[in-house]
Design an enzyme around this catalytic site. Structure first.
Site, PDB file in Angstrom:
ATOM      1  N   LYS A  42       0.835  -1.210   0.000  1.00 50.36           N
ATOM      2  CA  LYS A  42       0.000   0.000   0.000  1.00 50.36           C
ATOM      3  C   LYS A  42       0.870   1.261   0.000  1.00 50.36           C
ATOM      4  CE  LYS A  42      -2.112  -1.141   3.835  1.00 50.36           C
ATOM      5  NZ  LYS A  42      -1.404  -2.412   4.127  1.00 50.36           N
ATOM      6  N   ARG A 117     -10.224   0.474   7.579  1.00 46.65           N
ATOM      7  CA  ARG A 117      -9.952  -0.943   7.812  1.00 46.65           C
ATOM      8  C   ARG A 117     -10.862  -1.609   8.832  1.00 46.65           C
ATOM      9  NH1 ARG A 117      -3.771  -1.744   8.313  1.00 46.65           N
ATOM     10  NH2 ARG A 117      -3.119   0.304   8.764  1.00 46.65           N
ATOM     11  N   ARG A 170      11.595  -5.454   5.384  1.00 44.26           N
ATOM     12  CA  ARG A 170      11.388  -4.018   5.112  1.00 44.26           C
ATOM     13  C   ARG A 170      12.294  -3.131   5.973  1.00 44.26           C
ATOM     14  NH1 ARG A 170       5.487  -1.762   5.406  1.00 44.26           N
ATOM     15  NH2 ARG A 170       5.611  -2.744   7.456  1.00 44.26           N
ATOM     16  N   ARG A 203      10.658  -1.089  11.284  1.00 45.48           N
ATOM     17  CA  ARG A 203       9.536  -0.709  12.146  1.00 45.48           C
ATOM     18  C   ARG A 203       9.431  -1.683  13.322  1.00 45.48           C
ATOM     19  NH1 ARG A 203       4.471   0.329   8.210  1.00 45.48           N
ATOM     20  NH2 ARG A 203       3.477  -1.004   9.769  1.00 45.48           N
ATOM     21  N   ARG A 214      -1.128  -8.934  13.467  1.00 50.21           N
ATOM     22  CA  ARG A 214      -1.669  -7.982  12.464  1.00 50.21           C
ATOM     23  C   ARG A 214      -2.496  -8.733  11.435  1.00 50.21           C
ATOM     24  NH1 ARG A 214       3.854  -5.190  10.879  1.00 50.21           N
ATOM     25  NH2 ARG A 214       2.680  -4.067   9.286  1.00 50.21           N
TER      26      ARG A 214
HETATM   27  P1  AP5 Z   1       4.835  -1.525   1.822  1.00 51.28           P
HETATM   28  O1  AP5 Z   1       4.529  -0.743   0.604  1.00 51.28           O
HETATM   29  O2  AP5 Z   1       5.532  -0.854   2.948  1.00 51.28           O
HETATM   30  O3  AP5 Z   1       3.508  -2.304   2.338  1.00 51.28           O
HETATM   31  P2  AP5 Z   1       2.236  -1.788   3.153  1.00 51.28           P
HETATM   32  O4  AP5 Z   1       1.050  -2.449   2.575  1.00 51.28           O
HETATM   33  O5  AP5 Z   1       2.245  -0.302   3.247  1.00 51.28           O
HETATM   34  O6  AP5 Z   1       2.542  -2.451   4.549  1.00 51.28           O
HETATM   35  P3  AP5 Z   1       2.302  -1.892   6.032  1.00 51.28           P
HETATM   36  O7  AP5 Z   1       3.044  -2.821   6.955  1.00 51.28           O
HETATM   37  O8  AP5 Z   1       2.631  -0.437   6.119  1.00 51.28           O
HETATM   38  O9  AP5 Z   1       0.774  -2.091   6.195  1.00 51.28           O
HETATM   39  P4  AP5 Z   1      -0.003  -2.133   7.516  1.00 51.28           P
HETATM   40  O10 AP5 Z   1      -1.378  -2.018   7.046  1.00 51.28           O
HETATM   41  O11 AP5 Z   1       0.264  -3.304   8.379  1.00 51.28           O
HETATM   42  O12 AP5 Z   1       0.633  -0.940   8.376  1.00 51.28           O
HETATM   43  P5  AP5 Z   1       0.187   0.568   8.630  1.00 51.28           P
HETATM   44  O13 AP5 Z   1       1.388   1.388   8.739  1.00 51.28           O
HETATM   45  O14 AP5 Z   1      -0.864   0.965   7.680  1.00 51.28           O
HETATM   46  O15 AP5 Z   1       5.702  -2.799   1.327  1.00 51.28           O
HETATM   47  C1  AP5 Z   1       6.163  -3.766   2.265  1.00 51.28           C
HETATM   48  C2  AP5 Z   1       7.542  -4.279   1.788  1.00 51.28           C
HETATM   49  O16 AP5 Z   1       7.371  -4.974   0.557  1.00 51.28           O
HETATM   50  C3  AP5 Z   1       8.564  -3.168   1.516  1.00 51.28           C
HETATM   51  O17 AP5 Z   1       9.830  -3.590   1.923  1.00 51.28           O
HETATM   52  C4  AP5 Z   1       8.513  -2.967  -0.017  1.00 51.28           C
HETATM   53  O18 AP5 Z   1       9.757  -2.542  -0.531  1.00 51.28           O
HETATM   54  C5  AP5 Z   1       8.155  -4.384  -0.476  1.00 51.28           C
HETATM   55  N1  AP5 Z   1       7.312  -4.374  -1.694  1.00 51.28           N
HETATM   56  C6  AP5 Z   1       6.179  -3.645  -1.911  1.00 51.28           C
HETATM   57  N2  AP5 Z   1       5.639  -3.928  -3.110  1.00 51.28           N
HETATM   58  C7  AP5 Z   1       6.447  -4.893  -3.680  1.00 51.28           C
HETATM   59  C8  AP5 Z   1       6.410  -5.616  -4.902  1.00 51.28           C
HETATM   60  N3  AP5 Z   1       5.434  -5.433  -5.817  1.00 51.28           N
HETATM   61  N4  AP5 Z   1       7.388  -6.527  -5.134  1.00 51.28           N
HETATM   62  C9  AP5 Z   1       8.372  -6.740  -4.205  1.00 51.28           C
HETATM   63  N5  AP5 Z   1       8.465  -6.077  -3.019  1.00 51.28           N
HETATM   64  C10 AP5 Z   1       7.506  -5.167  -2.754  1.00 51.28           C
HETATM   65  O19 AP5 Z   1      -0.468   0.449  10.066  1.00 51.28           O
HETATM   66  C11 AP5 Z   1       0.333   0.193  11.210  1.00 51.28           C
HETATM   67  C12 AP5 Z   1      -0.525   0.168  12.466  1.00 51.28           C
HETATM   68  O20 AP5 Z   1      -1.160   1.462  12.650  1.00 51.28           O
HETATM   69  C13 AP5 Z   1      -1.691  -0.827  12.455  1.00 51.28           C
HETATM   70  O21 AP5 Z   1      -1.262  -2.108  12.846  1.00 51.28           O
HETATM   71  C14 AP5 Z   1      -2.644  -0.170  13.459  1.00 51.28           C
HETATM   72  O22 AP5 Z   1      -2.212  -0.384  14.776  1.00 51.28           O
HETATM   73  C15 AP5 Z   1      -2.493   1.302  13.148  1.00 51.28           C
HETATM   74  N6  AP5 Z   1      -3.451   1.756  12.106  1.00 51.28           N
HETATM   75  C16 AP5 Z   1      -3.134   2.181  10.850  1.00 51.28           C
HETATM   76  N7  AP5 Z   1      -4.259   2.483  10.158  1.00 51.28           N
HETATM   77  C17 AP5 Z   1      -5.300   2.245  10.985  1.00 51.28           C
HETATM   78  C18 AP5 Z   1      -6.712   2.342  10.821  1.00 51.28           C
HETATM   79  N8  AP5 Z   1      -7.262   2.748   9.680  1.00 51.28           N
HETATM   80  N9  AP5 Z   1      -7.484   2.003  11.881  1.00 51.28           N
HETATM   81  C19 AP5 Z   1      -6.922   1.610  13.061  1.00 51.28           C
HETATM   82  N10 AP5 Z   1      -5.603   1.481  13.273  1.00 51.28           N
HETATM   83  C20 AP5 Z   1      -4.790   1.799  12.234  1.00 51.28           C
HETATM   84 MG    MG Z   2       2.386   1.107   4.815  1.00 55.15          MG
END
Ligand code: AP5
Ligand code: MG
Length: 268
Positions: A42, A117, A170, A203, A214
């Site tokens: 994402k 989400r 990552r 992270r 998660r």
């Molecule tokens: P990356 O692009 O970083 O993936 P991502 O989907 O953004 O992963 P996240 O871990 O950020 O998602 P998440 O939903 O768990 O965390 P968030 O920060 O939103 O890619 C991942 C890796 O893969 C990288 O190394 C990249 O280089 C590689 N990659 C990407 N695409 C690739 C490809 N095509 N081929 C090869 N490699 C690739 O949320 C964190 C926390 O915040 C949650 O757990 C929760 O506690 C809180 N939170 C966030 N949003 C909410 C909400 N809406 N409601 C409640 N709590 C929330």
């Molecule tokens: Mg992310």
């Protein structure tokens, strides 16, 4: 109501429809919701879409992490939950999103990365976007600025094994927020950012035990949100295991197709 056809992984092949004659640069992206499990890409795709269209990428995870780093009340309220792989409370996150969407840079569109989400977040967002559209109509802004467009939901699909590899590999640049991966997209030199030389960091929630939680939370609370949008008429699903530039191309093609068809419908 006209239902647009859901777009699958590949851009439409063969033939040039009337909609394809309109150039991509004319596309006003409107609201885009990026859905997908932890590590599905994402952030990677959100940054790329933001750069191509000149619209903001709004990651609720990034905003929460910034608040945590600054020690704000919001950051403190979310810190423990984030560390355990659980979601922050809906009312806190909705309020945060409301404040961000009120900024003028969202007028042509925005990418919401990791929001909504939960189903209550999705309901809140739909009400909020409907109110935004009403306000635009009342102000008569639709003629002069940007028409109020309905949100397009994009789901990035990736297998569990690949997600685990992505999460544990990552690394992020704390200065420019570029995303790397020690297995899949390593920096050119050791463990520093290619652009500004800052040492990369992992992270705190990117360890296997927290990732498993998660994923449990994703299956229980976010998978129903994906199904909610799949049942609607503006849903795109892409194969997120393809190289990042191919994933970006599939998403862009899907969004342009929806927006172009909407535009053509309004012309006739
Ligand atoms: P990356 O692009 O970083 O993936 P991502 O989907 O953004 O992963 P996240 O871990 O950020 O998602 P998440 O939903 O768990 O965390 P968030 O920060 O939103 O890619 C991942 C890796 O893969 C990288 O190394 C990249 O280089 C590689 N990659 C990407 N695409 C690739 C490809 N095509 N081929 C090869 N490699 C690739 O949320 C964190 C926390 O915040 C949650 O757990 C929760 O506690 C809180 N939170 C966030 N949003 C909410 C909400 N809406 N409601 C409640 N709590 C929330
Ligand atoms: Mg992310």
């Amino acid at each position: 109501m006209v239902t647009l056809v859901a777009v699958s992984d590949a851009p439409k092949k063969g033939g040039t429809s009337s909609s394809e004659k309109i150039s991509a640069s004319e596309t006003v992206p409107g609201p885009i919701l990026l859905l997908g499990a932890p590590g599905s890409g994402k952030g990677t795709q959100g940054k790329s879409m933001a750069a191509s269209w000149g619209i903001p990428q709004i990651s609720t995870g990034d905003i929460l992490r910034e608040n945590r780093a600054r020690g704000t009340a919001l950051g403190k309220a979310a810190e423990k939950l984030m560390g355990e792989g659980k979601l922050a409370p809906d009312d806190l996150v909705n309020k945060m999103v409301a404040e961000r969407l009120a900024q003028p840079d969202t007028a042509r569109g925005f990418v919401l990365d990791g929001y909504p989400r939960t189903l209550p977040q999705a309901e809140w967002l739909e009400r909020s976007l409907a109110q935004r559209a009403d306000a635009q109509r009342v102000d008569g802004q639709a003629e002069t600025t940007v028409p109020a467009l309905a949100a397009i939901a994009v789901n990035i699909r990736v297998s569990y094994t690949e997600l685990l590899r992505r999460i544990t590999g990552r690394r992020n640049c704390p200065t420019c927020h570029r995303i790397y991966n020690v297995y899949l997209k390593p920096p050119q030199v050791d463990t520093v950012c290619d652009v500004d030389g800052t040492p990369l960091v992992a992270r705190a929630d990117d360890v296997e035990t927290v990732f498993e939680e998660r994923m449990r939370v994703y299956d229980a609370q976010t998978a129903p949100v994906v199904e909610h949008y799949r049942a609607g008429d503006r849903f795109i699903e892409v194969d997120g295991e393809r190289p990042a530039d191919e994933v970006a191309a599939a998403i862009t093609a899907g969004i342009e197709r929806f927006r172009t068809e909407e535009r053509l419908r309004n012309l006739f």
